[in-house]
Design a protein around this motif. Structure first.
Motif, PDB file in Angstrom:
ATOM      1  N   ARG A 107      75.167  45.039  66.193  1.00 27.62           N
ATOM      2  CA  ARG A 107      73.741  45.144  65.841  1.00 27.62           C
ATOM      3  C   ARG A 107      72.857  44.934  67.058  1.00 27.62           C
ATOM      4  NH1 ARG A 107      75.542  42.465  60.853  1.00 27.62           N
ATOM      5  NH2 ARG A 107      75.226  40.448  61.879  1.00 27.62           N
ATOM      6  N   LEU A 108      73.260  44.025  67.941  1.00 30.18           N
ATOM      7  CA  LEU A 108      72.467  43.725  69.133  1.00 30.18           C
ATOM      8  C   LEU A 108      72.687  44.745  70.264  1.00 30.18           C
ATOM      9  CD1 LEU A 108      72.961  39.854  69.146  1.00 30.18           C
ATOM     10  CD2 LEU A 108      70.763  41.025  68.879  1.00 30.18           C
ATOM     11  N   GLN A 109      73.633  45.660  70.065  1.00 26.58           N
ATOM     12  CA  GLN A 109      73.942  46.698  71.048  1.00 26.58           C
ATOM     13  C   GLN A 109      74.244  46.104  72.423  1.00 26.58           C
ATOM     14  OE1 GLN A 109      71.653  50.386  70.904  1.00 26.58           O
ATOM     15  NE2 GLN A 109      70.535  49.636  69.120  1.00 26.58           N
ATOM     16  N   THR A 110      75.120  45.119  72.427  1.00 26.33           N
ATOM     17  CA  THR A 110      75.468  44.442  73.680  1.00 26.33           C
ATOM     18  C   THR A 110      76.953  44.096  73.689  1.00 26.33           C
ATOM     19  OG1 THR A 110      74.931  42.554  75.106  1.00 26.33           O
ATOM     20  CG2 THR A 110      74.908  42.162  72.740  1.00 26.33           C
ATOM     21  N   ASP A 111      77.492  43.886  74.876  1.00 28.87           N
ATOM     22  CA  ASP A 111      78.902  43.514  75.009  1.00 28.87           C
ATOM     23  C   ASP A 111      79.097  42.004  74.981  1.00 28.87           C
ATOM     24  OD1 ASP A 111      79.660  46.189  75.325  1.00 28.87           O
ATOM     25  OD2 ASP A 111      79.257  46.123  77.480  1.00 28.87           O
ATOM     26  N   TYR A 112      77.994  41.256  75.090  1.00 28.73           N
ATOM     27  CA  TYR A 112      78.116  39.794  75.132  1.00 28.73           C
ATOM     28  C   TYR A 112      76.841  39.158  74.598  1.00 28.73           C
ATOM     29  CZ  TYR A 112      75.013  40.110  79.169  1.00 28.73           C
ATOM     30  OH  TYR A 112      73.935  40.370  79.980  1.00 28.73           O
ATOM     31  N   ILE A 113      76.985  37.960  74.094  1.00 27.15           N
ATOM     32  CA  ILE A 113      75.858  37.159  73.620  1.00 27.15           C
ATOM     33  C   ILE A 113      75.716  35.985  74.587  1.00 27.15           C
ATOM     34  CG2 ILE A 113      75.054  35.635  71.768  1.00 27.15           C
ATOM     35  CD1 ILE A 113      76.706  37.531  69.854  1.00 27.15           C
ATOM     36  N   ASP A 114      74.515  35.760  75.072  1.00 24.27           N
ATOM     37  CA  ASP A 114      74.318  34.692  76.060  1.00 24.27           C
ATOM     38  C   ASP A 114      74.522  33.309  75.448  1.00 24.27           C
ATOM     39  OD1 ASP A 114      73.284  36.200  78.514  1.00 24.27           O
ATOM     40  OD2 ASP A 114      71.975  36.954  76.943  1.00 24.27           O
ATOM     41  N   LEU A 115      73.995  33.106  74.244  1.00 26.81           N
ATOM     42  CA  LEU A 115      74.113  31.812  73.580  1.00 26.81           C
ATOM     43  C   LEU A 115      74.403  32.041  72.096  1.00 26.81           C
ATOM     44  CD1 LEU A 115      73.848  28.676  73.738  1.00 26.81           C
ATOM     45  CD2 LEU A 115      71.441  28.983  73.101  1.00 26.81           C
ATOM     46  N   TYR A 116      75.597  31.638  71.659  1.00 30.44           N
ATOM     47  CA  TYR A 116      76.009  31.791  70.261  1.00 30.44           C
ATOM     48  C   TYR A 116      75.952  30.413  69.621  1.00 30.44           C
ATOM     49  CZ  TYR A 116      78.454  34.526  66.641  1.00 30.44           C
ATOM     50  OH  TYR A 116      78.793  35.217  65.491  1.00 30.44           O
ATOM     51  N   GLN A 117      75.191  30.293  68.544  1.00 36.48           N
ATOM     52  CA  GLN A 117      74.930  28.985  67.966  1.00 36.48           C
ATOM     53  C   GLN A 117      75.442  28.878  66.528  1.00 36.48           C
ATOM     54  OE1 GLN A 117      70.478  28.062  69.315  1.00 36.48           O
ATOM     55  NE2 GLN A 117      70.836  30.249  68.986  1.00 36.48           N
ATOM     56  N   LEU A 118      76.040  27.743  66.219  1.00 37.95           N
ATOM     57  CA  LEU A 118      76.403  27.456  64.842  1.00 37.95           C
ATOM     58  C   LEU A 118      75.122  27.143  64.089  1.00 37.95           C
ATOM     59  CD1 LEU A 118      78.828  27.065  62.884  1.00 37.95           C
ATOM     60  CD2 LEU A 118      78.655  24.614  63.398  1.00 37.95           C
ATOM     61  N   HIS A 119      74.886  27.868  62.989  1.00 39.66           N
ATOM     62  CA  HIS A 119      73.608  27.810  62.286  1.00 39.66           C
ATOM     63  C   HIS A 119      73.626  26.712  61.225  1.00 39.66           C
ATOM     64  CE1 HIS A 119      70.084  30.600  60.880  1.00 39.66           C
ATOM     65  NE2 HIS A 119      69.684  29.389  61.181  1.00 39.66           N
ATOM     66  N   GLY A 120      73.862  25.465  61.653  1.00 38.37           N
ATOM     67  CA  GLY A 120      73.926  24.328  60.740  1.00 38.37           C
ATOM     68  C   GLY A 120      75.124  23.460  61.073  1.00 38.37           C
ATOM     69  N   GLY A 121      75.704  22.858  60.048  1.00 41.05           N
ATOM     70  CA  GLY A 121      76.894  22.039  60.271  1.00 41.05           C
ATOM     71  C   GLY A 121      76.864  20.739  59.499  1.00 41.05           C
ATOM     72  N   THR A 122      78.043  20.320  59.014  1.00 41.62           N
ATOM     73  CA  THR A 122      78.185  19.047  58.311  1.00 41.62           C
ATOM     74  C   THR A 122      79.445  18.358  58.806  1.00 41.62           C
ATOM     75  OG1 THR A 122      79.605  19.747  56.466  1.00 41.62           O
ATOM     76  CG2 THR A 122      77.242  20.217  56.267  1.00 41.62           C
ATOM     77  N   LEU A 123      79.573  17.078  58.480  1.00 39.84           N
ATOM     78  CA  LEU A 123      80.774  16.332  58.869  1.00 39.84           C
ATOM     79  C   LEU A 123      81.996  16.794  58.090  1.00 39.84           C
ATOM     80  CD1 LEU A 123      79.474  12.658  59.295  1.00 39.84           C
ATOM     81  CD2 LEU A 123      79.901  14.381  61.060  1.00 39.84           C
ATOM     82  N   ASP A 124      81.793  17.523  57.008  1.00 41.93           N
ATOM     83  CA  ASP A 124      82.916  18.022  56.204  1.00 41.93           C
ATOM     84  C   ASP A 124      83.475  19.332  56.726  1.00 41.93           C
ATOM     85  OD1 ASP A 124      82.684  15.872  54.418  1.00 41.93           O
ATOM     86  OD2 ASP A 124      81.151  16.916  53.246  1.00 41.93           O
ATOM     87  N   ASP A 125      82.844  19.905  57.738  1.00 38.87           N
ATOM     88  CA  ASP A 125      83.323  21.177  58.295  1.00 38.87           C
ATOM     89  C   ASP A 125      84.666  21.006  59.000  1.00 38.87           C
ATOM     90  OD1 ASP A 125      80.940  22.277  57.469  1.00 38.87           O
ATOM     91  OD2 ASP A 125      80.031  22.329  59.470  1.00 38.87           O
ATOM     92  N   PRO A 126      85.444  22.073  59.100  1.00 39.46           N
ATOM     93  CA  PRO A 126      86.655  22.060  59.933  1.00 39.46           C
ATOM     94  C   PRO A 126      86.242  22.179  61.403  1.00 39.46           C
ATOM     95  CG  PRO A 126      86.362  24.242  59.018  1.00 39.46           C
ATOM     96  CD  PRO A 126      85.269  23.380  58.429  1.00 39.46           C
ATOM     97  N   MET A 127      85.688  21.115  61.940  1.00 39.65           N
ATOM     98  CA  MET A 127      84.981  21.172  63.218  1.00 39.65           C
ATOM     99  C   MET A 127      85.862  21.650  64.377  1.00 39.65           C
ATOM    100  SD  MET A 127      82.324  18.250  64.549  1.00 39.65           S
ATOM    101  CE  MET A 127      81.621  18.109  62.915  1.00 39.65           C
ATOM    102  N   ASP A 128      87.102  21.191  64.425  1.00 42.28           N
ATOM    103  CA  ASP A 128      87.988  21.616  65.512  1.00 42.28           C
ATOM    104  C   ASP A 128      88.248  23.121  65.444  1.00 42.28           C
ATOM    105  OD1 ASP A 128      88.192  19.062  66.580  1.00 42.28           O
ATOM    106  OD2 ASP A 128      89.945  18.552  65.367  1.00 42.28           O
ATOM    107  N   GLU A 129      88.343  23.635  64.226  1.00 39.99           N
ATOM    108  CA  GLU A 129      88.543  25.070  64.017  1.00 39.99           C
ATOM    109  C   GLU A 129      87.302  25.856  64.465  1.00 39.99           C
ATOM    110  OE1 GLU A 129      88.908  27.945  60.116  1.00 39.99           O
ATOM    111  OE2 GLU A 129      89.911  25.997  60.039  1.00 39.99           O
TER     112      GLU A 129
END
Length: 298
Positions: A107-129
């Motif tokens: 969609r961004l028509q690019t080969d790379y993203i400069d900064l990829y961010q997790l859009h949230g997060g909880t302590l119950d997430d599989p964080m290491d994964e």
């Protein structure tokens, strides 16, 4: 325009970032606005796959395709739209992140993203994964750096300890000083950049009638807005005063401003040229109302 390194990365981001979520559905108008921002020195553009079911990324990608080498594009992942489009589910799994990045790149028509961010997060997430997915994408060259978008101190602490994030996006303003208690000092100590959003508190610090906000009453909100106005001048209007309060916090790398019109863009750009707040002026703002703190996710 001033530029600041984003944490430990080599990304020199403009102190005013363009929050693309506010863009409309007219690709031509969006391109005109984004090009105007580029021409005036803004180089950091933040979007997310969640916005408008991915259409926001598509519009940003079209506009910035020919300027790719001179801009820093940030997007986000983790919210997966339901098949019927009625809403989304939280999905921080490795498999989903590795799949979602391909759609964002297209969609961004690019080969790379400069900064990829997790859009949230909880302590119950599989964080290491989750972290493993970002590390893999970085090794593959599909992303340059990664970060998280979170206001939760307990989640932020885990990522600081367990990952190589270069940034955290969080809400911060005179009406939301919760990050000051633990998050901002921790991130500054670990050289992790902070991308501040909500710096004018939905306009309550600038031009909207006072209403309750977070744990503040309408009267307290009014007092904060009055303090902003008292320190404003022809050279530094209320919006610029509110943004300067944020930008002069040492942990902040960039203030991400939601921009939809040319007037809003010019207003944001004037912040870069506005006089800095004096230490005594910052102190006056800080004493306008008692700083709030997080009561959850500590």
């Amino acid at each position: 325009m001033q530029y600041r390194l984003l944490g430990k990365s080599a990304l020199a981001v403009s102190e005013i970032g363009f929050g693309c979520m506010s863009l409309g559905n007219d690709d031509t108008a969006n391109a005109r606005l984004l090009h105007q921002a580029c021409d005036q020195g803004i180089n950091f553009f933040d979007t997310a796959d969640l916005y408008e079911h991915g259409q926001n990324e598509t519009s940003v990608g079209k506009a910035l395709k020919d300027r790719r080498s001179s801009v820093i594009i940030a997007t986000k992942v983790g919210n997966q739209w339901k098949e019927d489009g009625s809403g989304w589910d939280w999905n921080p799994s490795k498999a989903y992140i590795l799949s979602a990045v391909e759609a964002s790149l297209q969609r961004l028509q690019t080969d790379y993203i400069d900064l990829y961010q997790l859009h949230g997060g909880t302590l119950d997430d599989p964080m290491d994964e989750t972290i493993a997915a970002f590390e893999m994408l970085q090794q593959q060259g599909k992303i340059r750096h990664y970060g998280i978008s979170s206001i939760r101190p307990n989640v932020i602490r885990e990522y600081v300890q367990r990952s190589h994030i270069v940034s955290v996006m969080m809400q911060y303003s005179l009406l939301d000083r919760r990050p000051e208690e633990t998050a901002l000092p921790l991130l500054q100590q670990n050289n992790i950049g902070v991308l501040a959003r909500g710096s004018v508190a939905k306009g309550l610090l600038v031009n909207k009638p006072a209403t309750p906000y977070l744990n503040y009453s309408a009267e307290e909100v009014s007092a904060a807005a009055a303090a902003i106005r008292e320190l404003s001048s022809p050279e530094r209007a209320a919006a610029q005063t509110a943004l300067k309060f944020v930008l002069q916090q040492p942990a902040i790398s960039s203030a991400i401003v939601g921009i939809r019109t040319s007037d809003q863009l010019e207003d944001a750009l004037r912040t870069a040229k506005a006089p800095a707040l004096l230490p005594a002026e910052i102190e006056r703002l800080q004493h306008a109302l008692k700083a709030n703190v997080y009561d959850q996710h500590r």
